[in-house]
Design an enzyme around this catalytic site. Structure first.
Site, PDB file in Angstrom:
ATOM      1  CE  LYS B  78      -1.249  -1.004   5.613  1.00  0.00           C
ATOM      2  NZ  LYS B  78      -1.097  -1.062   4.082  1.00  0.00           N
ATOM      3  CB  SER B 158      -3.071  -4.604   4.271  1.00  0.00           C
ATOM      4  OG  SER B 158      -2.298  -3.399   3.508  1.00  0.00           O
ATOM      5  CB  SER B 182      -3.035  -2.017   0.679  1.00  0.00           C
ATOM      6  OG  SER B 182      -3.052  -3.673   0.265  1.00  0.00           O
TER       7      SER B 182
END
Lengths: 496, 487
Positions: B78, B158, B182
């Site tokens: 990420k 997210s 998330s």
């Protein structure tokens, strides 16, 4: 805020057109904590390094970087608090003080608003005229220093040096207990002295290791507090005293001219000796303090506090009293010898060599002979060319009659110049004191014979001439005669 | 033969160990898949050269018999994790071009264990979002489509890039971060597993901060076992993070049993919302049955302050974010915009106006407001009290149960633009936020499909540091659900 003023102040007043004004001063002293690394990073803290050479990723607030508390800074704050007889908070916490500035990389300063590590304490202060007062300490908290913006190197650009960014500061906040410029100066001097004893701050004000925010208000004697102003970042004892004085006078003139003092932040300009407005209360930042979620609360146990306490050296007030009471040193000399930790350290190292019986002689010698020599050489006592052990040897030579005081002065000069040991100097130059009565008697006989007229005058009652005979004898003996023996033999010879 | 990209991490490990295929072949297969799926926009930066070199190193280590636990496993990172020498933006324009000189602890541990980095995964800007629509690098598109619809769906957020890449078989696994859901919500939206461990299990060092007291890294993968394998590598004490927990890390994969005998699973009644989607309610009941079948007993519990969790979260997280994001000021790195004739304050304004997207600005403003003089006590202090009460709710529940089972999200994935109202978007976190506020381990596992054929997840919440218990329950559901649907 508790008001701890004990009322024992000099009667300093600002004389206004409409009468006398009393000033009320509180000081926030920022003292850089003596530590190898910064408050929350491993970067070094050496003063004067190349710009931006002591900056870790944390100090530069790179993305994802996290603060880790430096335990040594906590220890130093606790030791300082203990030295001030202050309350030590076993639980404290760091808060973020949010504001934007180019030399504040994180966009916030990590400080302790809500739960400081040290609470209330006191500091005894004595002004030059001997007035003593006790100034209350409100709190001490740990916080990060900011970096440094440099605006004068380029016409349109500013430079930022982050070496200082993240260095540990203790903010030592006094109560509004100070009533004169002299007290303000004496408070800062006493605090500096204490910090240097404790070893928690080097007190180098010209390197910025200690700076003060000066809060000043004025009032009619006996009335409540007036509106205060805060003059930021004043960096010498003299400037602090000046800032108090000029700011109080400005406020008095303002009030007497029909104006009102506004609560604001001001700057002291040492060149003009005036303060000027920096920002008013309306422009004051809203710092949006909140607990720093990157850090855990600071908690420690009694054993930690006990260790801190045990690590404290003898503090100036106690040391000074001991010098007078246990060592029979004059009050004046005791004050001089304890004024700075380096002097006291030196003096005690000398005593280690001489032993307590020579304490008075050592005190006199350090404060007069050594200080004179150092002044002439232009060095501080920590860089003294005469080591304490050598000083002790010199004092012992005087003490056991090996050399006279006047010879000792000569020996000291040579020691300062060459760094040699006193015994070696005495030996090599034949400065050993002569106590041999035969040699002294011979010299006396020659002088009496050569000065028959003066002998007659002396015998007729002009006793002041005795000094002349002593001088002549010592001269004949090249200064090496034992003065006691000279006195004794001269008296006998002249009486004959 | 199964395509290499379809294998689980456990399957890849076995195949590599037996030399059925090389790490180079495995990585090449994923790089091909990555190139073929660029339409999803799952990656902000692809790092094929790094991946190829790491795969070669893995093959060498395998040949020497010195392979680390994740040797040759191709994963995505990420973009919130700082990666040394590889651009890290946190999905924001303000960090465009920022190349860290350091590697985050968690990504460093994964790579140190032999994992191969395929690239940096797209995400909501600064991890603020539940749909991946806030990324400055374009939205990530879910590989899933609803039955009888051609509308593009959100992958959740997210960690949307992570979710999409793993679901689309571009990466075997990925790192995610979870502040209020998330990891779990996007995992549920794309039909994969993801676990947020106990706060403090994974170091936050080198992870771009959103809300420091909530942020926690975790793995996302297609099976519970794969999550366990990645989690074991990611966890561990880090002296560089003061909130890191100094506790031993078990081998989560080796300890997996799926056996829930003796375990009590709580059903928090406050999570049964009015008007809850019937399919989700039914799936939840089904999940409880599965856990019962695996040996657990089911108990009703109450978490009375649940309804205050979302408001408290949307005060605390923005408050911390407003301060954490102050460092993006144009002075030292990232974007700088200097208006002609402007001063320092003008530069700040212009830089941050151009560099931050609308959602980030919204949260900075909310956070600044709730910390302001005069509002602090009413908002921030009150929210912290609520947070303490929510943590206490869980502590009291643990007197009656060992785990909790809830839905992961109140709906299946939605289409882009369907939740334009920020409040509607925030409601997506309703089931995931309470355990974040309490710092508890929680995971989502795929359990079924919605009426129109989209994945639905169930959430397991555990006691502090009981990731093993959470993973076991996840495994039990995974086995029982036999979720085989794929995009």
């Amino acid at each position: 805020m508790t008001y701890t003023d004990n009322g024992n102040h000099g009667s300093y007043r600002v004389k206004g057109d409409t009468g006398d004004w009393e000033i009320v001063v509180g000081l926030e002293v920022h003292a850089q904590v003596t530590a190898q690394s910064k408050l929350f990073s491993g970067a070094a803290t050496t003063f004067g390094a190349e710009p931006n050479s002591q900056v870790s990723l944390v100090d530069a607030a790179m993305p994802g970087m996290l603060p880790v508390l430096n335990g040594e800074c906590v220890r130093q704050a606790v030791r300082t608090g203990l030295a001030l007889g202050a309350e030590i908070h076993r639980w404290s916490r760091f808060d973020r003080k949010n504001y934007f500035y180019a030399d504040l990389p994180q966009g916030y300063q990590i400080s302790q608003l809500y739960h400081p590590i040290v609470g209330e304490g006191t500091l005894d202060v004595e002004t030059d005229d001997g007035t003593r007062t006790t100034v209350g300490i409100e709190r001490i908290h740990l916080e990060q220093d900011a970096g440094k913006s440099v605006h004068d190197l380029h016409p349109t650009m500013s430079y930022v040096d982050l070496n200082r960014s993240g260095c540990a500061l203790m903010e030592i906040v006094s109560k509004p207990d100070i009533r004169s410029p002299a007290e303000a100066g004496a408070y800062v001097a006493a605090l500096r002295q204490l910090l240097r004893y404790v070893g928690s701050c080097d007190g180098n004000m010209d390197e910025g290791s200690m700076r003060a925010d000066v809060n000043v208000s004025v009032r009619r004697p006996g009335e409540g507090f007036g509106t205060r102003t805060e003059t930021k970042n004043v960096n010498s004892v003299r400037f602090i005293m000046q800032a108090v004085e000029v700011e109080a006078r400005r406020q008095v003139e303002l009030i007497e001219g029909g104006g009102t003092v506004v609560q604001e932040t001001r700057l002291f300009d040492p060149n003009s000796g005036t303060t000027r407005s920096m920002r008013s209360k309306e422009d004051a930042h809203d710092y949006r303090y909140f607990p720093d979620p990157d850090l855990l609360p600071v908690e420690f146990d009694e054993a930690f506090v006990a260790d801190c306490l045990a690590s404290l050296p003898e503090l100036p007030v106690a040391k000074r009293a001991r010098y007078v009471e246990a060592l029979d040193i004059s009050a004046y000399n005791a004050a001089v010898l304890t004024a700075d930790v380096e002097t006291a350290r030196y003096f005690e190292a000398v005593l280690d060599g001489t032993g307590a019986p020579l304490a008075t002689a050592a005190a006199n010698w350090v404060t007069s002979e050594l200080f004179g020599a150092l002044k002439k050489a232009g060095v501080g006592i920590e860089a003294s060319p005469v080591k304490p052990g050598q000083a002790a040897d010199l004092l012992k030579l005087v003490g056991d009659g090996s050399i006279s005081n006047s010879i000792a002065k000569q020996v000291l000069e040579v020691m300062v110049e060459t760094g040699e040991d006193p015994a070696a100097i005495v030996e090599a130059r034949g400065l050993q004191q002569v106590s041999d009565t035969g040699a002294i008697d011979a010299a006396i006989a020659a002088i009496i014979a050569a000065n028959a007229d003066k002998v007659d005058q002396y015998k007729a009652g002009k006793e002041a001439l005795f000094g002349f005979f002593v001088g002549q004898t010592m001269k004949a003996m090249a200064g090496k005669a034992n003065p006691g023996v000279v006195n004794e033999r001269l008296k006998a010879a002249l009486a004959g | 033969m199964t395509a290499l990209t379809d294998l689980t991490i456990a399957g890849m490990k076995a195949g590599l160990a037996k030399r059925d295929f090389s790490a180079a072949e495995l990585t090449a297969a994923h790089l091909t898949a990555m190139a073929g799926a660029r339409g999803l926009n799952a990656f902000i930066v692809e790092t094929p050269e790094i991946a190829t070199a790491q795969a070669a190193a893995a093959d060498a280590a395998l040949a020497r018999g010195e392979a680390k636990p994740l040797a040759g496993i191709p994963i995505g990172i990420k973009d919130l994790f700082c990666t040394e020498g590889v651009q890290t933006t946190a999905g924001s324009k303000i960090l465009e071009g920022f190349i860290p000189q350091y590697e985050s602890t968690v990504s460093g541990k994964l790579l140190g264990d032999g994992a191969v980095m395929l690239g940096k995964l797209n995400m909501d800007e600064f991890a603020m979002g539940s749909s991946n629509e806030t990324s400055a690098y374009g939205k990530v598109i879910s590989p899933w489509k609803a039955q009888n619809s051609n509308r593009e769906l959100v992958p959740g957020g997210s960690s949307g890039g992570s979710a999409a890449a793993v679901a689309a078989r571009i990466a075997a696994g990925a790192t995610g971060t979870d502040t209020g859901g998330s990891i779990r919500q996007p995992a549920a939206f794309v039909g994969i597993s993801g676990i947020k461990p106990t706060y403090g299990r994974c170091s936050r060092w080198g992870v771009v901060a959103f809300a420091s007291s909530l942020d926690q890294a975790g793995p996302m993968a297609r099976t519970v076992e794969d999550c366990a394998l990645l989690l074991t590598s990611m966890c561990g004490y880090d002296a560089k993070d003061s909130t890191s927990l100094n506790v031993p890390v078990p081998d989560f994969a080796a300890g997996l049993t799926g056996d829930l005998r003796g375990k009590r699973v709580g059903v928090p009644k406050e999570y049964r919302l009015d008007g809850m989607d019937a399919t989700i309610a039914k799936l939840w009941d089904q999940g409880l049955e599965w856990l019962k079948a695996a040996g657990a007993t089911i108990v009703d519990v109450s978490l009375p302050h649940t309804k205050y969790a979302l408001p408290a979260y949307y005060i605390i997280a923005p408050a911390e974010a407003s301060s954490n994001l102050a460092r993006y000021d144009g002075v030292r790195y990232g974007l700088r915009v200097t208006p002609p004739g402007g001063n320092l304050a003008d530069m700040y304004s212009a830089t941050r106006a151009a560099g931050f997207g609308a959602e980030v600005k919204r949260r900075i403003m909310i956070g600044t407001y709730v910390l302001s003089a005069g509002y602090y006590d009413a908002y921030y202090t009150q929210a912290q009290r609520v947070r303490a009460l929510i943590a206490r709710d869980f502590e009291q529940a643990w007197a009656h149960c060992d785990l909790l089972l809830t839905p992961t999200a109140p709906s299946a994935a939605f289409a882009f633009g369907d939740k334009a109202d920020p409040l509607a978007m925030y409601l997506n976190d309703v089931f995931t936020v309470p355990s974040s506020l309490a710092g508890l381990p929680a995971m989502s596992v795929p359990a079924g499909l919605s009426a129109d054929g989209l994945p639905l997840g169930l959430q397991i919440i555990g006691k502090p540091l009981d990731e093993a218990g959470v993973l076991d329950a996840g495994l039990a559901i995974e086995r029982a659900a036999a979720f085989t649907a794929r995009p």
